[in-house]
Design an enzyme around this catalytic site. Structure first.
Site, PDB file in Angstrom:
ATOM      1  N   LYS A   1     -55.029  77.867 -39.082  1.00 57.95           N
ATOM      2  CA  LYS A   1     -54.285  78.781 -40.302  1.00 57.95           C
ATOM      3  C   LYS A   1     -53.527  77.594 -40.992  1.00 57.95           C
ATOM      4  CE  LYS A   1     -52.337  82.818 -39.879  1.00 57.95           C
ATOM      5  NZ  LYS A   1     -52.329  84.003 -40.746  1.00 57.95           N
TER       6      LYS A   1
ATOM      7  N   ARG B   1     -45.938  83.441 -38.157  1.00 57.63           N
ATOM      8  CA  ARG B   1     -47.438  83.918 -38.009  1.00 57.63           C
ATOM      9  C   ARG B   1     -47.894  82.721 -37.165  1.00 57.63           C
ATOM     10  NH1 ARG B   1     -47.741  85.401 -43.607  1.00 57.63           N
ATOM     11  NH2 ARG B   1     -48.531  87.403 -43.773  1.00 57.63           N
TER      12      ARG B   1
ATOM     13  N   GLY C   1     -55.878  88.778 -34.739  1.00 56.59           N
ATOM     14  CA  GLY C   1     -55.242  90.174 -34.023  1.00 56.59           C
ATOM     15  C   GLY C   1     -54.867  89.865 -32.517  1.00 56.59           C
TER      16      GLY C   1
ATOM     17  N   MET D   1     -52.601  87.551 -31.261  1.00 58.58           N
ATOM     18  CA  MET D   1     -51.264  87.205 -30.957  1.00 58.58           C
ATOM     19  C   MET D   1     -50.214  87.710 -32.241  1.00 58.58           C
ATOM     20  SD  MET D   1     -51.614  83.126 -30.154  1.00 58.58           S
ATOM     21  CE  MET D   1     -52.900  82.831 -31.268  1.00 58.58           C
TER      22      MET D   1
ATOM     23  N   ARG E   1     -60.238  80.923 -44.050  1.00 57.24           N
ATOM     24  CA  ARG E   1     -60.712  80.313 -42.738  1.00 57.24           C
ATOM     25  C   ARG E   1     -62.193  80.534 -42.955  1.00 57.24           C
ATOM     26  NH1 ARG E   1     -58.111  84.544 -38.749  1.00 57.24           N
ATOM     27  NH2 ARG E   1     -58.889  86.488 -39.771  1.00 57.24           N
TER      28      ARG E   1
ATOM     29  N   HIS F   1     -83.154  89.872  -9.595  1.00 55.62           N
ATOM     30  CA  HIS F   1     -84.882  90.295  -9.924  1.00 55.62           C
ATOM     31  C   HIS F   1     -84.599  91.319 -11.461  1.00 55.62           C
ATOM     32  CE1 HIS F   1     -88.225  92.775  -9.927  1.00 55.62           C
ATOM     33  NE2 HIS F   1     -88.844  91.809  -9.357  1.00 55.62           N
TER      34      HIS F   1
ATOM     35  N   SER G   1     -89.790  70.190 -12.054  1.00 53.13           N
ATOM     36  CA  SER G   1     -89.273  71.387 -12.713  1.00 53.13           C
ATOM     37  C   SER G   1     -87.831  71.835 -11.877  1.00 53.13           C
ATOM     38  CB  SER G   1     -90.087  72.576 -13.009  1.00 53.13           C
ATOM     39  OG  SER G   1     -89.572  73.555 -13.815  1.00 53.13           O
TER      40      SER G   1
ATOM     41  N   CYS H   1     -86.792  75.521 -15.370  1.00 50.83           N
ATOM     42  CA  CYS H   1     -87.293  76.971 -15.330  1.00 50.83           C
ATOM     43  C   CYS H   1     -86.276  77.977 -14.766  1.00 50.83           C
ATOM     44  CB  CYS H   1     -88.795  76.785 -14.935  1.00 50.83           C
ATOM     45  SG  CYS H   1     -88.937  76.402 -13.080  1.00 50.83           S
TER      46      CYS H   1
ATOM     47  N   TYR I   1     -88.317  69.179 -21.277  1.00 55.12           N
ATOM     48  CA  TYR I   1     -88.527  70.626 -21.839  1.00 55.12           C
ATOM     49  C   TYR I   1     -87.687  71.619 -21.234  1.00 55.12           C
ATOM     50  CZ  TYR I   1     -91.288  71.731 -17.748  1.00 55.12           C
ATOM     51  OH  TYR I   1     -91.927  72.266 -16.370  1.00 55.12           O
TER      52      TYR I   1
END
Ligand code: PEP
Ligand code: MG
Length: 908
Positions: free
Chosen positions: A27, A97, A106, A108, A347, A473, A798, A865, A885
């Site tokens: 701000k 502020r 909202g 603080m 902002r 799972h 992997s 993976c 990858y």
């Protein structure tokens, strides 16, 4: 010279600018920037975040020099605004502020109208010529200050005493709204408020403006550590050490008559990204009224132009200027005082995933930013792409459910998406209900899931478990299937016998409606309607791409991501989900969990388990070969020449057959005895032999193949026969055979030899050679530490980070739900380590593994993976660590593609 703790702004000049967010907070930095660009900003000053840090550490002490610098800054504000703080003839009023580096909306505190007392209020009456306005300002000030700074408590009925006083006054006056109260009534209210302060706090309400100001500044700094702010920071990964800045600014008034207004607006729509100034405003009101919901605000895009044409025009122009300046959608706060527009804040706006994609896309089309900048994670957080893929609850419907007290409990948000439907407690019932009606919506609710629940999971819209964590799972299978899933909702009490699910006093029976929000982990009683996303409809072929602008924008963004990324993205998939993975852009399969393919053939695999000799086992295993071959052929064909990593059998055998199965399915022992040609007692004995106290560290992974080589041989033969068949059918095929849970080089060599022998035999018989590789998972610490040795034989690595996290941390991936929420709450761990790679620990081991592997084989292909492969932060880490990858569940592929591009761009 003393360190600068206070930075002035306003009147066309400022000490700071937008680059100083760390010191001035968002701000403060933006107020300075707006002042510098000549926008109308009421003069003020920012006390830095460093002061907050010092203040927190030193129990409310300020660093040397702050007081003097504040005094000097007040003088500047007085000069700019032509008024004097505390003057009884021409008083300046101030606001105070918070404003941290990242906005925490909202969370603080704020105090307005500082400087009012019995004397200055008289001056304000004279100045404004409006007695009611002056007393209303004073009333607001005492109320806010009483709440925020003095900490006035609620009464025995848990009511806010200030609100009670106002309610009574309204009743007495026979009016509905605060703004209908007269000056005299407000004056009385102020006196009553002060009485409450005196009674509760044993002191008079402060009259001295400087005392008021320092009280407010301290309260704002203190609010950095209030519960709401702490919880918010934890959720969004904002460091507690940052501190907030405090902004002190001259008050301007939107409540001085009908030529005044106050509002909050956005330069585009934050929910869907539609261009155009929009938002809420109120005529003759102060800022807090817009958000407080006491009066229903009007919509800027509907009536503001008619109400205040000049202000509308000016604000629209300011919005355009700010967008051009910040090159992003702006969220602004403004006040119109007697026709003059004042800017209180700007902002970069928060936005949904839908809006993020549209805005980034549109700004490129408008020539404001380039495609690289469009992919900036601040513009499109990769995870937010989820919202474009998953079914969702309509916000209003969810809110009504919340308001109606339907929220039952919450758990770990393991699979994004919303699902609602009938509670179903077993896979069999789920299948039976589904077979009766293919359109039935079901939510499978289990204490935990195991592989034989797969059929039920497949037909359910969502999965909810009472136990388990983010890589249990239930979590990984549902993510792979793209189902909404919540795990570890520990308050759920599931009674399979009574067919009920209860939480506290609420009990749902099987067949009752339930709704789960896999984005947030919330569980609701009753039905909240869901809708499928447009992008999914296009990918599923139900909607043409040309008919969906959302899809076209999504597709553009994905295209840009692909241009920038260097990491490849593969999928963890093995059956129907493989085609979906390709549609999402998978460049191969990084993990085909072969055990998932066994579940249609439980009898055969159980026969294999019950076999006592190599011959009988061979016979049982031979029966599985054609099924496996068929599944692999389908998979290779779907992937059409893209690499496919197939992992050999991994889970402990009792996942397929245990006491629990025998108990839950009466007559199973007899059936299996017949199939396997053994006695019922043999079945029970074998099952108890298989029982393990610590199965995750037991007989699983390559340890199965070492002891039962015929299983490895069968799987390898099926893979290569399928590869030959695919090749002969005219498709390219690249099998990569992966050995799980290797710790010793010798384990790898043992299994690789079986695989290579099987390959040679198949190729010789077919008269065809197909290129393939044999590699390993790195998922226990020893493998990472001995990677150089293992790479002598392994042709690719992997990282199985689910098990690597489990074994490195010594934390069970299936049981950590009982303490992880508390660990997160107490900041013992910065994130759930099964969702985001623990970089200092697990990540360190990965780096050791990468270095070791590439020392032996410089061009070693390395991927990941584990579930982390679809987590943006972890993808960044994988890019930086030099992986080739990442592999993740199909629905996370777009996220991984974008995160990979963001990582490449960030690395430069
Ligand atoms: C892993 O451990 O990370 C892995 C991918 O294997 P699984 O989850 O099947 O144990
Ligand atoms: Mg594993």
């Amino acid at each position: 010279m003393a360190e600068q703790h206070v930075y002035s702004f306003g009147a066309g000049a400022a000490d700071g600018d937008r680059t100083m967010k760390n010191t001035l907070g968002g701000k403060g930095a933006n107020l300075a920037e707006m002042s510098k660009t000549g926008l109308p900003v009421p003069a003020g000053f920012t006390i830095t975040t460093d002061v907050c840090v010092h203040y927190s550490k030193n129990k409310g002490e300020y660093p040397a020099g702050v007081k003097e610098q504040v005094d000097a800054a007040i003088r500047k504000v007085e000069k700019a605004m032509g008024a004097e703080f505390g003057s009884t003839t021409n008083p300046l009023l101030l606001s105070c502020r918070s404003g941290a580096r990242e906005s925490m909306p909202g969370m603080m505190d704020t105090v307005l109208n500082i400087g009012l007392n019995e004397k200055t209020v008289d001056a304000l009456i004279k100045q404004s010529g409006d007695e009611r306005f002056a007393w209303d300002s004073y009333r607001r000030f005492v109320q806010m200050y009483g709440d925020v700074v003095l900490g006035v408590d609620r009464d025995e009925q848990n009511e806010d005493p200030f609100e009670t006083i106002i309610d009574e006054a309204r009743e007495k006056a026979g009016v509905e709204y605060d703004h209908e109260l007269s000056a005299d009534q407000l004056k009385e209210i102020v006196a009553e408020f002060k009485k409450v302060v005196k009674e509760q706090k044993g002191r008079d309400f402060p009259d001295d403006p400087m005392e008021q100001l320092w009280g407010a500044i301290g309260a704002v700094f203190d609010s950095w550590d209030n519960d709401r702010a702490v919880v918010y920071r934890r959720q969004y990964g904002i460091p507690h050490e940052w501190g907030t800045a405090t902004n002190v600014q001259a008050m301007v008034f939107g409540n001085l008559g009908n030529d005044c207004a106050t509002g909050v607006g956005m330069t585009r729509d934050g929910a869907d990204g539609t261009p155009g100034f929009n938002g809420d405003y109120l005529i003759n009101a102060q800022g807090e009224d817009v958000v407080a919901g006491i009066r229903t605000p009007k919509r800027i895009e509907e009536t503001f132009e008619k109400d205040m044409p000049a202000a509308f025009k000016e604000l629209t122009e300011i919005g355009e200027r700010l967008e051009a300046h910040y090159k992003d959608i702006q969220d602004i706060e403004f006040t119109v005082q007697k026709g003059k527009v004042w800017m209180l804040q700007t902002r970069n706006a928060k936005r949904t995933g839908f809006a993020a994609v549209r805005i980034a896309h549109d700004l490129v089309e408008e020539g404001v930013i380039d495609s690289k900048e469009a992919l900036n994670p601040r513009r499109i957080p990769a995870d937010d792409l989820n919202q474009l893929l998953q079914p969702i609850f309509n916000t209003a419907d969810k809110k009504s459910a919340q308001d109606a007290g339907k929220l039952l409990t919450s758990g770990i948000n393991a699979g994004p998406g919303a699902a609602s439907g009938k509670v179903v407690l077993t896979a069999e019932t789920a299948e039976a209900w589904y077979n009766k009606d293919n359109n039935v919506n079901l939510v499978l609710v289990r204490k935990e899931t195991s592989p034989e629940d797969l059929r039920g999971m497949r037909v359910a819209k969502g999965i909810l478990t009472a136990q388990g964590g983010a890589s249990s799972h239930a979590a990984l299978v549902s993510r792979q299937m793209g189902k909404a899933c919540i795990v570890g909702a520990q308050e759920l009490n599931i009674n399979y016998a009574a067919k009920t699910v209860s939480v506290g006093g609420t009990t749902l029976k099987e067949g009752d409606d339930i709704s789960i929000d896999g984005f947030t982990g919330e569980v609701f009683a009753g039905l909240i309607p869901t809708s499928p996303s447009e992008v999914m409809q296009v990918l599923d072929g139900e909607l043409k791409a040309e008919e969906s602008e959302t899809y076209q924008r999504y597709s553009k963004i994905m295209g840009w991501a692909d241009e920038h990324r260097t990491l490849n993205v593969r999928a963890n998939a093995e059956s129907d989900d493989a085609a979906e993975a390709v549609a999402f852009g998978a460049e191969g399969i990084g993990l085909c969990r072969t055990e998932h393919m066994f579940f249609g053939h439980l009898d055969e695999i159980r026969e294999m388990i019950l076999a006592e000799t190599a011959e009988t086992r061979q016979k049982a295993v031979d029966q599985l070969l054609p099924f496996q071959k068929e599944d692999f052929t389908k998979l290779f064909t779907t992937l059409a020449g893209k690499p496919v990593t197939i992992r050999l059998l991994d889970p402990p055998l009792h996942e397929f057959l245990s006491d629990r199965h025998l108990e839950e399915e009466p007559g199973l022992d007899e059936k299996l005895a017949k199939i396997a040609g053994v006695t019922k007692e043999d079945v029970h004995r074998r099952v108890s032999e298989l029982h393990e106290l610590n199965p995750m560290l037991g007989h699983r992974g390559c340890r199965l193949g070492v002891v039962y080589p015929e299983v490895t041989r069968m799987q390898a033969t099926a893979i290569f026969e399928a590869a030959v068949a695919t090749k002969q059918a005219g498709h390219d095929v690249y099998p990569e055979v992966m050995i799980p849970l290797v710790g010793f080089k010798t384990e790898f060599e043992n299994q690789a030899a079986v695989v290579r022998e099987a390959a040679a035999a198949v190729f010789e018989k077919a008269g065809v050679e197909i290129p393939y590789t044999v590699g390993t998972m790195i998922e226990i610490p020893r493998a990472a530490l001995r990677a150089d040795e293992i790479a002598e034989g392994a042709e690719f690595f992997s990282f199985g980070t689910n098990d690597l996290t489990q074994t490195t941390l010594g934390i069970s991936r299936d049981d950590y739900g009982s303490f992880m929420p508390q660990y997160r709450e107490m900041d013992i761990v910065p994130a759930d380590p099964f969702q985001t790679i623990d970089q200092p620990g697990v990540g360190r081991l990965m780096k050791i593994g990468i270095e070791g592997g590439r020392k032996t084989r410089p061009d070693l292909k390395i991927g990941i993976c584990g579930e982390h492969g679809g987590d943006p932060k972890s993808v960044m880490f994988c890019h930086d660590a030099g992986l080739n990858y990442v592999s993740c569940s199909p629905r996370r592929i777009p996220i991984a593609r974008l995160a990979a591009a963001q990582a490449a761009i960030a690395a430069g």
